[in-house]
Design a protein around this motif. Structure first.
Motif, PDB file in Angstrom:
ATOM      1  N   GLU A   1      37.178  32.748 -26.733  1.00 53.18           N
ATOM      2  CA  GLU A   1      37.964  32.014 -25.787  1.00 53.18           C
ATOM      3  C   GLU A   1      39.079  32.789 -24.905  1.00 53.18           C
ATOM      4  O   GLU A   1      39.014  32.609 -23.762  1.00 53.18           O
ATOM      5  CB  GLU A   1      38.757  30.992 -26.645  1.00 53.18           C
ATOM      6  N   ARG A   2      39.501  33.949 -25.270  1.00 52.63           N
ATOM      7  CA  ARG A   2      40.334  34.587 -24.477  1.00 52.63           C
ATOM      8  C   ARG A   2      39.652  35.296 -23.346  1.00 52.63           C
ATOM      9  O   ARG A   2      40.286  35.411 -22.107  1.00 52.63           O
ATOM     10  CB  ARG A   2      40.990  35.756 -25.312  1.00 52.63           C
ATOM     11  N   LEU A   3      38.389  35.405 -23.340  1.00 49.80           N
ATOM     12  CA  LEU A   3      37.584  36.172 -22.521  1.00 49.80           C
ATOM     13  C   LEU A   3      37.127  35.221 -21.406  1.00 49.80           C
ATOM     14  O   LEU A   3      37.457  35.154 -20.083  1.00 49.80           O
ATOM     15  CB  LEU A   3      36.240  36.681 -22.667  1.00 49.80           C
ATOM     16  N   LYS A   4      37.329  33.771 -21.695  1.00 46.14           N
ATOM     17  CA  LYS A   4      37.040  32.716 -20.761  1.00 46.14           C
ATOM     18  C   LYS A   4      38.225  32.638 -19.795  1.00 46.14           C
ATOM     19  O   LYS A   4      38.285  32.685 -18.693  1.00 46.14           O
ATOM     20  CB  LYS A   4      36.840  31.670 -21.409  1.00 46.14           C
ATOM     21  N   GLU A   5      39.597  32.400 -20.721  1.00 40.98           N
ATOM     22  CA  GLU A   5      40.962  32.605 -19.927  1.00 40.98           C
ATOM     23  C   GLU A   5      41.198  33.661 -18.964  1.00 40.98           C
ATOM     24  O   GLU A   5      41.783  33.570 -18.070  1.00 40.98           O
ATOM     25  CB  GLU A   5      41.979  32.401 -21.210  1.00 40.98           C
ATOM     26  N   THR A   6      40.739  34.735 -19.434  1.00 42.42           N
ATOM     27  CA  THR A   6      40.728  36.075 -18.670  1.00 42.42           C
ATOM     28  C   THR A   6      39.970  35.874 -16.988  1.00 42.42           C
ATOM     29  O   THR A   6      40.403  36.074 -16.282  1.00 42.42           O
ATOM     30  CB  THR A   6      40.385  37.472 -19.219  1.00 42.42           C
ATOM     31  N   TRP A   7      38.695  35.444 -17.493  1.00 42.74           N
ATOM     32  CA  TRP A   7      38.014  35.203 -16.260  1.00 42.74           C
ATOM     33  C   TRP A   7      38.619  34.117 -15.380  1.00 42.74           C
ATOM     34  O   TRP A   7      38.632  34.041 -14.080  1.00 42.74           O
ATOM     35  CB  TRP A   7      36.451  34.727 -16.846  1.00 42.74           C
ATOM     36  N   LEU A   8      38.990  32.767 -15.864  1.00 39.94           N
ATOM     37  CA  LEU A   8      39.735  31.786 -15.103  1.00 39.94           C
ATOM     38  C   LEU A   8      40.919  32.376 -14.359  1.00 39.94           C
ATOM     39  O   LEU A   8      41.050  32.159 -13.310  1.00 39.94           O
ATOM     40  CB  LEU A   8      40.023  30.683 -15.894  1.00 39.94           C
ATOM     41  N   GLU A   9      41.706  33.251 -15.119  1.00 36.16           N
ATOM     42  CA  GLU A   9      42.756  33.655 -14.492  1.00 36.16           C
ATOM     43  C   GLU A   9      42.273  34.705 -13.039  1.00 36.16           C
ATOM     44  O   GLU A   9      43.128  34.686 -12.240  1.00 36.16           O
ATOM     45  CB  GLU A   9      43.780  34.858 -15.329  1.00 36.16           C
ATOM     46  N   SER A  10      41.381  35.513 -13.255  1.00 41.31           N
ATOM     47  CA  SER A  10      40.839  36.177 -12.286  1.00 41.31           C
ATOM     48  C   SER A  10      40.301  35.311 -11.206  1.00 41.31           C
ATOM     49  O   SER A  10      40.336  35.520  -9.992  1.00 41.31           O
ATOM     50  CB  SER A  10      39.704  37.103 -12.611  1.00 41.31           C
ATOM     51  N   ALA A  11      39.495  34.159 -11.486  1.00 44.08           N
ATOM     52  CA  ALA A  11      39.165  33.076 -10.487  1.00 44.08           C
ATOM     53  C   ALA A  11      40.140  32.451  -9.620  1.00 44.08           C
ATOM     54  O   ALA A  11      40.186  32.088  -8.437  1.00 44.08           O
ATOM     55  CB  ALA A  11      38.243  32.410 -11.111  1.00 44.08           C
ATOM     56  N   ARG A  12      41.400  32.471 -10.426  1.00 46.18           N
ATOM     57  CA  ARG A  12      42.479  31.675  -9.702  1.00 46.18           C
ATOM     58  C   ARG A  12      42.779  32.354  -8.148  1.00 46.18           C
ATOM     59  O   ARG A  12      43.161  31.696  -7.076  1.00 46.18           O
ATOM     60  CB  ARG A  12      43.598  32.122 -10.292  1.00 46.18           C
ATOM     61  N   VAL A  13      42.555  33.633  -8.083  1.00 44.28           N
ATOM     62  CA  VAL A  13      42.833  34.296  -6.807  1.00 44.28           C
ATOM     63  C   VAL A  13      41.634  33.487  -5.560  1.00 44.28           C
ATOM     64  O   VAL A  13      42.427  33.518  -4.442  1.00 44.28           O
ATOM     65  CB  VAL A  13      42.552  35.663  -6.749  1.00 44.28           C
ATOM     66  N   TYR A  14      40.487  33.237  -6.022  1.00 44.43           N
ATOM     67  CA  TYR A  14      39.700  32.574  -4.940  1.00 44.43           C
ATOM     68  C   TYR A  14      39.719  31.062  -5.163  1.00 44.43           C
ATOM     69  O   TYR A  14      39.280  30.435  -4.123  1.00 44.43           O
ATOM     70  CB  TYR A  14      38.189  32.960  -5.469  1.00 44.43           C
ATOM     71  N   GLY A  15      40.610  30.491  -5.975  1.00 43.16           N
ATOM     72  CA  GLY A  15      40.452  28.975  -5.718  1.00 43.16           C
ATOM     73  C   GLY A  15      39.165  28.269  -6.356  1.00 43.16           C
ATOM     74  O   GLY A  15      38.401  29.103  -6.933  1.00 43.16           O
ATOM     75  N   GLY A  16      39.029  27.030  -6.046  1.00 41.79           N
ATOM     76  CA  GLY A  16      37.818  26.252  -6.534  1.00 41.79           C
ATOM     77  C   GLY A  16      38.027  25.400  -7.614  1.00 41.79           C
ATOM     78  O   GLY A  16      39.068  25.352  -8.163  1.00 41.79           O
ATOM     79  N   THR A  17      37.106  24.817  -7.962  1.00 41.87           N
ATOM     80  CA  THR A  17      37.265  23.682  -9.125  1.00 41.87           C
ATOM     81  C   THR A  17      35.981  24.019  -9.870  1.00 41.87           C
ATOM     82  O   THR A  17      34.832  24.383  -9.749  1.00 41.87           O
ATOM     83  CB  THR A  17      37.067  22.246  -8.444  1.00 41.87           C
ATOM     84  N   TYR A  18      36.448  23.701 -11.301  1.00 40.22           N
ATOM     85  CA  TYR A  18      35.543  24.164 -12.499  1.00 40.22           C
ATOM     86  C   TYR A  18      35.487  23.289 -13.581  1.00 40.22           C
ATOM     87  O   TYR A  18      36.669  22.757 -13.689  1.00 40.22           O
ATOM     88  CB  TYR A  18      36.252  25.633 -13.209  1.00 40.22           C
TER      89      TYR A  18
END
Length: 162
Positions: free
Chosen positions: A106-123
């Motif tokens: 789960e922590r890897l997913k949260e890290t990925w989402l934190e990185s994706a925050r820069v680009y925005g979008g809906t998930y």
């Protein structure tokens, strides 16, 4: 007296872990580019706003395996990244194209989402998995998979700003 000669490799060996990390990094970068193109933005600029957690009719949330999630959505997935940190597959369906990413923790997913925050979008986000697509497609998938729709705001000037 018998002496055993040491085994000598004739070619240098690149560690498998290094190749996997390189593939994972390339995959994450490709995902972020795809998410930027497919993320969609309604101009509100919300910051990680969940829009409910509807469970599918069966009351089950999809497990964290790309092939199983794809099967639940009626897609024959094409795996494009397989690494220690994540697996991802692409689905092309009549309702739209989407990317399924799963994580061993789960922590890897949260890290990925934190990185994706820069680009925005809906998930569409579940336990150890994320689906990236246009918002309309995500709502349809949420009925089948469960999870929560999260909207991440991008960083920097907006493309539609005057």
């Amino acid at each position: 007296m018998f002496q055993q000669r040491p085994h000598v490799r004739s070619t240098p060996r690149t560690p498998c872990r290094t190749r996997r990390r390189t593939a994972a990094a390339a995959g994450v970068l490709a995902v972020l580019v795809l998410v930027t193109a497919c993320g969609g933005d309604d101009g509100r600029g919300a910051e990680a706003t969940p829009s409910g957690s509807a469970a599918p009719a069966a009351g089950v949330v999809a497990p964290a395996k790309v092939e199983v999630i794809a099967g639940l959505t009626g897609c024959k997935v094409k795996i494009r990244t397989e690494a220690d940190e994540l697996r991802e597959g692409v689905c092309h369906t009549r309702q739209g194209d989407y990317l399924i990413t799963t994580f061993p923790q789960e922590r890897l997913k949260e890290t990925w989402l934190e990185s994706a925050r820069v680009y925005g979008g809906t998930y569409l986000v579940g336990m150890r998995w994320v689906v990236s697509a246009k918002p309309g497609v995500l709502e349809a998938l949420r009925a089948k998979l469960g999870g929560t729709v999260r909207k991440l705001s991008g960083v920097g000037p907006r493309a539609n700003a005057s």
